[in-house]
Structures are given as C-alpha cells and as structure tokens.
Design a protein around this motif. Structure first.
Motif, PDB file in Angstrom:
ATOM      1  N   PHE A 293      43.806  26.088  -5.413  1.00  0.00           N
ATOM      2  CA  PHE A 293      45.098  25.401  -5.324  1.00  0.00           C
ATOM      3  C   PHE A 293      44.896  23.899  -5.505  1.00  0.00           C
ATOM      4  N   TRP A 294      43.916  23.346  -4.812  1.00  0.00           N
ATOM      5  CA  TRP A 294      43.660  21.910  -4.916  1.00  0.00           C
ATOM      6  C   TRP A 294      43.300  21.527  -6.340  1.00  0.00           C
ATOM      7  N   THR A 295      42.525  22.360  -7.031  1.00  0.00           N
ATOM      8  CA  THR A 295      42.117  22.064  -8.408  1.00  0.00           C
ATOM      9  C   THR A 295      43.337  21.924  -9.313  1.00  0.00           C
ATOM     10  N   GLY A 296      44.272  22.870  -9.228  1.00  0.00           N
ATOM     11  CA  GLY A 296      45.492  22.781 -10.025  1.00  0.00           C
ATOM     12  C   GLY A 296      46.361  21.614  -9.592  1.00  0.00           C
ATOM     13  N   TRP A 297      46.471  21.416  -8.303  1.00  0.00           N
ATOM     14  CA  TRP A 297      47.279  20.324  -7.734  1.00  0.00           C
ATOM     15  C   TRP A 297      46.765  18.970  -8.226  1.00  0.00           C
ATOM     16  N   ALA A 298      45.446  18.783  -8.175  1.00  0.00           N
ATOM     17  CA  ALA A 298      44.851  17.515  -8.587  1.00  0.00           C
ATOM     18  C   ALA A 298      44.925  17.322 -10.102  1.00  0.00           C
ATOM     19  N   LEU A 299      44.729  18.395 -10.872  1.00  0.00           N
ATOM     20  CA  LEU A 299      44.790  18.287 -12.322  1.00  0.00           C
ATOM     21  C   LEU A 299      46.199  17.951 -12.810  1.00  0.00           C
ATOM     22  N   ALA A 300      47.203  18.490 -12.141  1.00  0.00           N
ATOM     23  CA  ALA A 300      48.580  18.160 -12.512  1.00  0.00           C
ATOM     24  C   ALA A 300      48.822  16.665 -12.351  1.00  0.00           C
ATOM     25  N   TYR A 301      48.292  16.101 -11.276  1.00  0.00           N
ATOM     26  CA  TYR A 301      48.440  14.655 -11.075  1.00  0.00           C
ATOM     27  C   TYR A 301      47.701  13.882 -12.158  1.00  0.00           C
ATOM     28  N   TYR A 302      46.460  14.280 -12.444  1.00  0.00           N
ATOM     29  CA  TYR A 302      45.651  13.554 -13.417  1.00  0.00           C
ATOM     30  C   TYR A 302      46.277  13.614 -14.807  1.00  0.00           C
ATOM     31  N   GLN A 303      46.808  14.764 -15.183  1.00  0.00           N
ATOM     32  CA  GLN A 303      47.448  14.892 -16.495  1.00  0.00           C
ATOM     33  C   GLN A 303      48.679  13.989 -16.569  1.00  0.00           C
TER      34      GLN A 303
ATOM     35  N   HIS B 225      39.170  16.493  -1.743  1.00  0.00           N
ATOM     36  CA  HIS B 225      40.435  17.027  -1.232  1.00  0.00           C
ATOM     37  C   HIS B 225      40.881  16.311   0.032  1.00  0.00           C
ATOM     38  N   GLU B 226      39.961  15.571   0.640  1.00  0.00           N
ATOM     39  CA  GLU B 226      40.306  14.817   1.841  1.00  0.00           C
ATOM     40  C   GLU B 226      40.548  13.339   1.542  1.00  0.00           C
ATOM     41  N   MET B 227      40.479  12.963   0.268  1.00  0.00           N
ATOM     42  CA  MET B 227      40.630  11.564  -0.113  1.00  0.00           C
ATOM     43  C   MET B 227      41.974  11.313  -0.774  1.00  0.00           C
ATOM     44  N   ASP B 228      42.280  10.051  -0.942  1.00  0.00           N
ATOM     45  CA  ASP B 228      43.466   9.666  -1.693  1.00  0.00           C
ATOM     46  C   ASP B 228      43.309  10.142  -3.136  1.00  0.00           C
ATOM     47  N   ILE B 229      44.375  10.648  -3.729  1.00  0.00           N
ATOM     48  CA  ILE B 229      44.329  11.193  -5.077  1.00  0.00           C
ATOM     49  C   ILE B 229      43.839  10.152  -6.088  1.00  0.00           C
ATOM     50  N   ARG B 230      44.056   8.877  -5.808  1.00  0.00           N
ATOM     51  CA  ARG B 230      43.615   7.836  -6.737  1.00  0.00           C
ATOM     52  C   ARG B 230      42.095   7.763  -6.830  1.00  0.00           C
ATOM     53  N   GLN B 231      41.399   8.173  -5.758  1.00  0.00           N
ATOM     54  CA  GLN B 231      39.940   8.223  -5.815  1.00  0.00           C
ATOM     55  C   GLN B 231      39.483   9.363  -6.715  1.00  0.00           C
ATOM     56  N   PHE B 232      40.225  10.467  -6.698  1.00  0.00           N
ATOM     57  CA  PHE B 232      39.943  11.571  -7.620  1.00  0.00           C
ATOM     58  C   PHE B 232      40.148  11.114  -9.062  1.00  0.00           C
ATOM     59  N   VAL B 233      41.224  10.371  -9.307  1.00  0.00           N
ATOM     60  CA  VAL B 233      41.503   9.863 -10.653  1.00  0.00           C
ATOM     61  C   VAL B 233      40.356   8.980 -11.128  1.00  0.00           C
ATOM     62  N   ASP B 234      39.860   8.103 -10.269  1.00  0.00           N
ATOM     63  CA  ASP B 234      38.753   7.222 -10.635  1.00  0.00           C
ATOM     64  C   ASP B 234      37.509   8.041 -11.004  1.00  0.00           C
ATOM     65  N   ARG B 235      37.232   9.072 -10.232  1.00  0.00           N
ATOM     66  CA  ARG B 235      36.047   9.910 -10.518  1.00  0.00           C
ATOM     67  C   ARG B 235      36.236  10.673 -11.828  1.00  0.00           C
ATOM     68  N   MET B 236      37.420  11.192 -12.053  1.00  0.00           N
ATOM     69  CA  MET B 236      37.692  11.904 -13.305  1.00  0.00           C
ATOM     70  C   MET B 236      37.571  10.959 -14.499  1.00  0.00           C
ATOM     71  N   ASN B 237      38.051   9.734 -14.344  1.00  0.00           N
ATOM     72  CA  ASN B 237      37.930   8.763 -15.424  1.00  0.00           C
ATOM     73  C   ASN B 237      36.465   8.484 -15.749  1.00  0.00           C
ATOM     74  N   GLU B 238      35.628   8.394 -14.718  1.00  0.00           N
ATOM     75  CA  GLU B 238      34.199   8.184 -14.930  1.00  0.00           C
ATOM     76  C   GLU B 238      33.609   9.344 -15.729  1.00  0.00           C
ATOM     77  N   GLN B 239      33.956  10.570 -15.317  1.00  0.00           N
ATOM     78  CA  GLN B 239      33.440  11.760 -15.990  1.00  0.00           C
ATOM     79  C   GLN B 239      33.945  11.833 -17.432  1.00  0.00           C
ATOM     80  N   TYR B 240      35.196  11.454 -17.632  1.00  0.00           N
ATOM     81  CA  TYR B 240      35.780  11.494 -18.968  1.00  0.00           C
ATOM     82  C   TYR B 240      35.071  10.504 -19.885  1.00  0.00           C
ATOM     83  N   ARG B 241      34.806   9.311 -19.399  1.00  0.00           N
ATOM     84  CA  ARG B 241      34.146   8.293 -20.218  1.00  0.00           C
ATOM     85  C   ARG B 241      32.705   8.688 -20.549  1.00  0.00           C
ATOM     86  N   ILE B 242      32.038   9.373 -19.631  1.00  0.00           N
ATOM     87  CA  ILE B 242      30.681   9.858 -19.901  1.00  0.00           C
ATOM     88  C   ILE B 242      30.713  10.896 -21.019  1.00  0.00           C
ATOM     89  N   ALA B 243      31.687  11.801 -20.945  1.00  0.00           N
ATOM     90  CA  ALA B 243      31.802  12.866 -21.952  1.00  0.00           C
ATOM     91  C   ALA B 243      32.292  12.335 -23.286  1.00  0.00           C
TER      92      ALA B 243
END
Length: 214
Positions: free
Chosen positions: A91-101, A128-146
């Motif tokens: 659930f969290w994975t879908g919830w977080a991905l919807a925000y990131y998209q 899942h225990e952090m602010d969603i903006r921290q997830f966005v920052d981590r995803m951005n890092e992963q995206y830039r690496i890829a």
C-alpha cells in the motif's frame, strides 16, 4: 511546474493506487512485480497520469483493481478485501509512487525504467515513517543515477551535434550548454529565448528540454 491535477485530489489518488497494489498482492496473491506490470500496461496508468477524476476520486481502489483485471483478461476472483490497521508495504509503495508521479510529472513507466518497483518497495523502511518529501529526494537521487544524461544532452546526441556545433547553430554560448549538460546550471530556469534557440536547432519542443527531475 504545471501538474496534471490539483493537489486537492492527490490524497485520494495516493489511496487508490495504494489499494490497487495492496489488493492485488495481499488479497489476490499476485507478486508485486506482476501487479505493477498489470497496472503499467493498462489504460488505468495513463488515466492516473492525466488526472482523470473518475479514477482519482470516482472509484475505490478495489473497484479500480477489478476493472483493471477484467480489461487485462485476468481471471477475476472476488475475495473480501482485507484492511490492516497499519499500511502494508505494498500500500505504501503505491501511495508514495502516486505522490512522486504527481510531483514530477514523469510517466509511471519512466519511473519504473529508472527505479524498479522492487527498489521502491525496499525504501519502505525507513521512508514510510518520514515526510513524503524525503522520499521524493531519495527517488530523485536514484533517478539521476539511472539516467545521468540531461534531456539537452540526449537530444543533442540524437541530432548528431557536438556541443560546439549546437552553440554555433543556436547562438547559445558553448559554456552555457556545457553548464546545462553538467547540471552546473538549471535549464529549468533558463530564459525562454534560450530554450527557444536550443529547441529550434534540435527540432524539438521547448518542453522537451525541461528536466522533470532537477
């Protein structure tokens, strides 16, 4: 950035995508990878990206899942949905991905290509225990690496032009092009005239030069 739909619908979109993945995995016993591919290859993913209110707020996640399965010619069973007190990792994975998209404007398929669903799922702890903006920052890092190349560099390469050639043909200084490609300067903050000159030379739209993950 202009987003596909207003933020007032975001919480519902997050809940629905979270429930889709949770229902497919927890109730219908699909693997997370297969569940995500079902979503990505269905029109439902495009409707999410475009802000179709009938899927954002007009139906529940379980209803959307059943419609997805019927459209995908999957065998449809109808167990009663289980609701846990805590959000499941799926659930969290879908919830977080919807925000990131929503936040980046990337297509779900673009996200998957750079950061596979299993890697997103692996971020459940601790994000899942952090602010969603921290997830966005981590995803951005992963995206830039890829995807280390900027859109400008990719389009220039496709056009078969060197940096110097692009500078000469567009009238944009060579050093400026180098800084954009090396992310020393943010092309998203470039003047419209600069974007126009580059886009005209590369035969693309100005929007194609914009970095969704900067």
């Amino acid at each position: 950035m202009i987003r596909a739909y207003d933020k007032i619908y975001l919480a519902s979109a997050q809940k629905n995508l979270g429930r889709i993945l949770d229902y497919l995995v927890s109730n219908l016993n699909y693997s997370l990878e297969v569940a995500w591919q079902l979503f990505l290859t269905n029109e439902l993913s495009t409707r999410f990206e475009q802000g179709d209110y009938s899927v954002l707020v007009g139906s529940s996640g379980v209803e959307l899942t059943r419609a997805l399965l019927m459209q995908s010619d999957e065998i449809l069973s109808s167990p009663s949905p289980l609701y846990s007190y805590d959000r499941s990792p799926e659930f969290w994975t879908g919830w977080a991905l919807a925000y990131y998209q929503w936040f980046t404007g990337l297509r779900f398929a673009e996200i998957e290509q750079a950061v596979p669903i299993t890697k997103v799922r692996s971020l459940y702890i601790p994000y899942h225990e952090m602010d969603i903006r921290q997830f966005v920052d981590r995803m951005n890092e992963q995206y830039r690496i890829a995807k280390p190349e900027t859109n400008l560099k990719a389009l220039r390469t496709i056009a078969g032009q060197s940096q110097a050639q692009l500078a000469q043909l567009s009238g944009v200084p060579l050093r400026t092009i180098q800084q954009y490609e090396q992310r020393q300067k943010d092309i998203n903050k470039a003047q419209a005239k600069t974007l126009f000159q580059l886009a005209r030379t590369l035969k693309c739209d100005m929007e194609d030069l914009i970095e969704k993950v900067s």
